[in-house]
Design a protein around this motif. Structure first.
Motif, PDB file in Angstrom:
ATOM      1  N   HIS A  64       6.901   2.967  10.180  1.00 44.40           N
ATOM      2  CA  HIS A  64       6.502   4.369  10.307  1.00 44.40           C
ATOM      3  C   HIS A  64       7.669   5.350  10.263  1.00 44.40           C
ATOM      4  O   HIS A  64       7.491   6.493   9.860  1.00 44.40           O
ATOM      5  N   ASN A  65       8.815   4.917  10.709  1.00 39.39           N
ATOM      6  CA  ASN A  65       9.976   5.802  10.774  1.00 39.39           C
ATOM      7  C   ASN A  65      10.840   5.621   9.521  1.00 39.39           C
ATOM      8  O   ASN A  65      11.414   4.559   9.305  1.00 39.39           O
ATOM      9  N   PRO A  66      10.960   6.660   8.699  1.00 38.83           N
ATOM     10  CA  PRO A  66      11.723   6.497   7.450  1.00 38.83           C
ATOM     11  C   PRO A  66      13.242   6.532   7.623  1.00 38.83           C
ATOM     12  O   PRO A  66      13.967   6.211   6.683  1.00 38.83           O
ATOM     13  N   PRO A 115      -1.865  -3.917  -5.876  1.00 36.77           N
ATOM     14  CA  PRO A 115      -0.925  -3.544  -4.808  1.00 36.77           C
ATOM     15  C   PRO A 115      -1.503  -3.608  -3.398  1.00 36.77           C
ATOM     16  O   PRO A 115      -0.843  -4.040  -2.468  1.00 36.77           O
ATOM     17  N   CYS A 116      -2.735  -3.165  -3.234  1.00 32.24           N
ATOM     18  CA  CYS A 116      -3.292  -3.074  -1.874  1.00 32.24           C
ATOM     19  C   CYS A 116      -4.026  -4.330  -1.425  1.00 32.24           C
ATOM     20  O   CYS A 116      -4.223  -4.533  -0.231  1.00 32.24           O
ATOM     21  N   PRO A 130      -0.404   2.454  -0.718  1.00 32.78           N
ATOM     22  CA  PRO A 130      -0.069   3.718  -0.054  1.00 32.78           C
ATOM     23  C   PRO A 130      -0.246   3.699   1.455  1.00 32.78           C
ATOM     24  O   PRO A 130       0.035   4.698   2.109  1.00 32.78           O
ATOM     25  N   GLU A 131      -0.713   2.592   2.029  1.00 26.48           N
ATOM     26  CA  GLU A 131      -0.858   2.563   3.488  1.00 26.48           C
ATOM     27  C   GLU A 131       0.502   2.523   4.193  1.00 26.48           C
ATOM     28  O   GLU A 131       0.564   2.726   5.409  1.00 26.48           O
ATOM     29  N   SER A 132       1.577   2.265   3.457  1.00 30.25           N
ATOM     30  CA  SER A 132       2.911   2.305   4.045  1.00 30.25           C
ATOM     31  C   SER A 132       3.278   3.745   4.375  1.00 30.25           C
ATOM     32  O   SER A 132       3.331   4.605   3.499  1.00 30.25           O
ATOM     33  N   SER A 133       3.528   3.997   5.650  1.00 21.71           N
ATOM     34  CA  SER A 133       3.798   5.372   6.085  1.00 21.71           C
ATOM     35  C   SER A 133       5.098   5.915   5.516  1.00 21.71           C
ATOM     36  O   SER A 133       5.217   7.117   5.267  1.00 21.71           O
TER      37      SER A 133
END
Lengths: 90, 155
Positions: B138-140, A68-69, B17-20
């Motif tokens: 960044h803004n959900p 994934p990363c 998981p780097e997606s805010s």
């Protein structure tokens, strides 16, 4: 469950895309096979957009491996049994 | 298209998981599903799953978390399946996981596509799949609004 890290592998392409892996295999290996996502190889399940193209170079298989990363890696691993299974699956 | 009622379980497949927006949208979506009495399972990498576990410490929203590789294995071997499947896409790898889910699962499939390349990723999805797209990193809120538009129940 298997782990690619436990095998002796060579990275041909890294941090690439599924499309680049498919094009690379088709352009660089005369023998290749197409499988669907979820195909089991080296005790892992291949992730990707069908048709997933797997190359054969002598006793080595060349296939995409996705995390994934980190995107998709194109790996080259010795795999006589896997080549036999690929041929039978076609 | 409204989702049929009476469904029992849903899988949410996390990307990097780097997606805010990913964790917030996962919990928002899980809450929406739980209100319909749908069991929510989340699959992801260790870090992505730990973000969910800490954010939903008492499991108010997510019923179960599973390792992504294990989940793929169980789906491919037909040991499990779900009524609904949501896949986060904010990198090329997300498209690969989405296509894989389309291939190995019979679930009704949804792609949650976000980030600066959202439109490019959306154009890569050429199979049957409901697309929830917002060019946000960044803004959900834009994704939340799209989810509210797409996830409606057939009453």
């Amino acid at each position: 469950m298997g782990c690619i890290e436990e095998t002796k592998y060579e990275v041909i392409l890294k941090n690439t895309t599924f499309k680049e892996c498919r094009d690379y295999v088709r352009n660089n290996f005369s023998e290749f096979y197409q499988v669907n996502p979820g195909y089991r190889m080296f005790d892992v399940y291949i992730i990707g957009v069908p048709p997933i193209t797997i190359g054969v170079d002598g006793d080595y298989v060349i296939f995409p491996y996705t995390k994934p990363c980190y995107g998709t890696f194109l790996l080259r691993i010795h795999g006589v049994d896997e080549i036999e299974a690929l041929k039978k699956a076609q | 298209m409204p989702i049929l009622t009476g469904l029992t379980d849903a899988l949410i497949v996390l990307g990097c998981p780097e997606s805010s927006v990913q964790t917030a949208i996962t919990l928002y979506l899980a809450n929406k599903l739980k209100k319909e009495k749908i069991r929510v399972v989340v699959a992801g990498t260790r870090s992505a799953v730990n973000l969910i576990k800490v954010s939903d410490f008492e499991r108010n929203y997510v019923d179960e978390t599973v390792d992504l590789d294990r989940c793929i294995e169980d789906l491919a071997e037909k040991r499990i399946d779900f009524d609904l499947c949501f896949v986060f896409v904010h990198k090329d790898a997300g498209i690969s996981y989405l296509a894989t889910m389309h291939s190995i699962s019979d679930a009704q499939l949804f792609a949650i596509i976000s980030g600066g390349d959202a439109e490019a990723f959306e154009s890569m999805v050429d199979f049957e799949c409901e697309k929830i797209v917002a060019k946000t990193s960044h803004n959900p809120i834009p994704l939340k609004k799209r989810i509210d538009q797409v996830i409606t129940w057939d009453v």
